[in-house]
Structure formats: C-alpha cells, structure tokens
Design a protein around this motif. Structure first.
Motif, PDB file in Angstrom:
ATOM      1  N   UNK A  67     -14.582 -53.300  17.057  1.00  0.00           N
ATOM      2  CA  UNK A  67     -15.328 -52.351  16.230  1.00  0.00           C
ATOM      3  C   UNK A  67     -14.397 -51.900  15.107  1.00  0.00           C
ATOM      4  N   UNK A  68     -14.939 -51.832  13.911  1.00  0.00           N
ATOM      5  CA  UNK A  68     -14.215 -51.316  12.754  1.00  0.00           C
ATOM      6  C   UNK A  68     -14.861 -50.017  12.292  1.00  0.00           C
ATOM      7  N   UNK A  69     -14.032 -49.067  11.940  1.00  0.00           N
ATOM      8  CA  UNK A  69     -14.487 -47.885  11.219  1.00  0.00           C
ATOM      9  C   UNK A  69     -14.060 -48.125   9.787  1.00  0.00           C
ATOM     10  N   UNK A  70     -15.028 -48.157   8.866  1.00  0.00           N
ATOM     11  CA  UNK A  70     -14.730 -48.475   7.477  1.00  0.00           C
ATOM     12  C   UNK A  70     -15.295 -47.414   6.543  1.00  0.00           C
ATOM     13  N   UNK A 107     -23.975 -54.042  11.554  1.00  0.00           N
ATOM     14  CA  UNK A 107     -23.807 -52.649  11.142  1.00  0.00           C
ATOM     15  C   UNK A 107     -24.296 -51.799  12.300  1.00  0.00           C
ATOM     16  N   UNK A 108     -23.393 -51.068  12.916  1.00  0.00           N
ATOM     17  CA  UNK A 108     -23.721 -50.247  14.085  1.00  0.00           C
ATOM     18  C   UNK A 108     -24.218 -48.869  13.655  1.00  0.00           C
ATOM     19  N   UNK A 109     -23.499 -48.258  12.723  1.00  0.00           N
ATOM     20  CA  UNK A 109     -23.818 -46.917  12.239  1.00  0.00           C
ATOM     21  C   UNK A 109     -23.412 -46.847  10.772  1.00  0.00           C
ATOM     22  N   UNK A 120     -32.470 -51.649  10.323  1.00  0.00           N
ATOM     23  CA  UNK A 120     -32.722 -50.590  11.302  1.00  0.00           C
ATOM     24  C   UNK A 120     -31.398 -49.929  11.671  1.00  0.00           C
ATOM     25  N   UNK A 121     -31.335 -48.623  11.447  1.00  0.00           N
ATOM     26  CA  UNK A 121     -30.114 -47.860  11.708  1.00  0.00           C
ATOM     27  C   UNK A 121     -30.395 -46.643  12.570  1.00  0.00           C
ATOM     28  N   UNK A 122     -29.490 -46.303  13.467  1.00  0.00           N
ATOM     29  CA  UNK A 122     -28.346 -47.115  13.879  1.00  0.00           C
ATOM     30  C   UNK A 122     -28.828 -48.400  14.560  1.00  0.00           C
ATOM     31  N   UNK A 123     -27.908 -49.312  14.825  1.00  0.00           N
ATOM     32  CA  UNK A 123     -28.287 -50.574  15.465  1.00  0.00           C
ATOM     33  C   UNK A 123     -29.120 -50.248  16.706  1.00  0.00           C
ATOM     34  N   UNK A 124     -30.313 -50.841  16.830  1.00  0.00           N
ATOM     35  CA  UNK A 124     -31.254 -50.424  17.880  1.00  0.00           C
ATOM     36  C   UNK A 124     -30.820 -50.646  19.326  1.00  0.00           C
ATOM     37  N   UNK A 125     -29.903 -51.576  19.580  1.00  0.00           N
ATOM     38  CA  UNK A 125     -29.498 -51.854  20.966  1.00  0.00           C
ATOM     39  C   UNK A 125     -28.032 -51.549  21.237  1.00  0.00           C
ATOM     40  N   UNK A 126     -27.357 -50.980  20.256  1.00  0.00           N
ATOM     41  CA  UNK A 126     -25.908 -50.760  20.380  1.00  0.00           C
ATOM     42  C   UNK A 126     -25.536 -49.921  21.593  1.00  0.00           C
ATOM     43  N   UNK A 127     -26.341 -48.941  21.923  1.00  0.00           N
ATOM     44  CA  UNK A 127     -25.997 -48.020  23.010  1.00  0.00           C
ATOM     45  C   UNK A 127     -26.121 -48.648  24.402  1.00  0.00           C
ATOM     46  N   UNK A 128     -26.642 -49.870  24.469  1.00  0.00           N
ATOM     47  CA  UNK A 128     -26.786 -50.567  25.749  1.00  0.00           C
ATOM     48  C   UNK A 128     -25.776 -51.692  25.915  1.00  0.00           C
TER      49      UNK A 128
END
Length: 170
Positions: A67-70, A107-109, A120-128
């Motif tokens: 994961x990158x924070x940019x 793009x996660x957030x 679609x933001x945030x990424x719709x399945x990222x939390x799983x």
C-alpha cells in the motif's frame, strides 16, 4: 476567500494498492512506484511487502502487495488513467477478471471522497481484503473508512483466521 480553481489544484492524500503475481513481482512493484513518481505523484509512505494467496483462485501464483500513501494534484480520473498506463507498460493485458498479472494498481481511498458513479470510492471491496487492510494498517493505524466510519483495526478484527494466517510480511 479562496478561488474555486485554487481549491481544486490542492494536493490530495490518496492510498493506492499495488500487486503483482507474474514475473519478478518485487521488480514490477518497484517499477510501478518509479513510474508513479515520474508522473508527479509524491510517495509519502510505503508499506512493507506482503505475500498472499491469489484471489479469488488460490491455485494461481501468490501475490506480492503493498500500500502506498501518496500526494497528488491529479483528479481521480487522471490518476486512474495513469495507473492503467503503468499496468499496461509493465505487461498487463486485457484478460479474464482477476487472472494473474504483472501489475495491478487500485485506488483504495482518494482523499476520503465517496462516489458511486465512474470510479467507485472508496474501493468497494477493500475492507474485506487482507492484502489491502493489513498493509494499510501498517502505514496508517488511524485510517477510517469514509463510508462505514470505522477504524482500520475494526476491519482487521473481522478477518477470518484463514485470512490472517494466509498473508505474511516479507
């Protein structure tokens, strides 16, 4: 009073997920980071590498993910286009969804923005996904989901034992 155009040009904080499960996985991810920085995207923080099973088919080669924070002044559509260009330049071809690939950038957030049309933001399945939330936690323990308003720790606690045991930091 700040002019409207000035506000739109301010840098946004964005979290990107980069993964690879074909070829030299670390090299593919490092090239992705380099290409992002060449496009004016400032990398603030990078997680360690994590190896995880391929999703949804664990029989495919394992993924390396970070994961990158940019920070970027690009709007979300231009950022997405750059990510797709980088994937293509590293050899990604149109194929079956979730098939093995040299590079995958999501793009996660995007600056806590919530959208349901277009990107679609945030990424719709990222939390799983263990390969997103565990490295995200590693670089920002205070991150909160823009829609659910939950801290990243909450999502880690919701992972199954299998999801926890099937990912490892490398």
């Amino acid at each position: 009073m700040t002019k409207q155009g000035t506000l739109e040009k301010q840098a946004k904080i964005v979290y990107l997920s980069i993964g690879s499960n074909l070829g030299n996985r670390i090299n593919n991810i490092e090239k992705s980071k380099y290409e992002l920085s060449q496009k004016g995207i400032k990398i603030i923080k990078t997680s360690n590498y994590y190896e995880s099973l391929s999703w949804p088919n664990p029989k495919n080669p394992k993924f390396y993910n970070i994961i990158l924070k940019v920070k970027t002044k690009l709007d979300v559509n231009n950022l997405l286009n750059i990510c797709k260009e980088i994937e293509k330049s590293l050899g990604r071809k149109k194929s079956i969804k979730n098939s093995p690939r040299q590079c995958d950038i999501d793009i996660i957030d995007y600056d806590k923005k919530i959208t349901k049309n277009g990107v679609i933001l945030p990424h719709p399945r990222m939390h799983k996904r263990n390969f997103v939330i565990i490295p995200l936690f590693a670089i920002d323990k205070n991150w909160k989901h823009p829609v659910f308003k939950q801290n990243i720790k909450d999502f880690i606690f919701l992972l199954s034992n299998k999801d926890i045991s099937s990912i490892k930091q490398i």
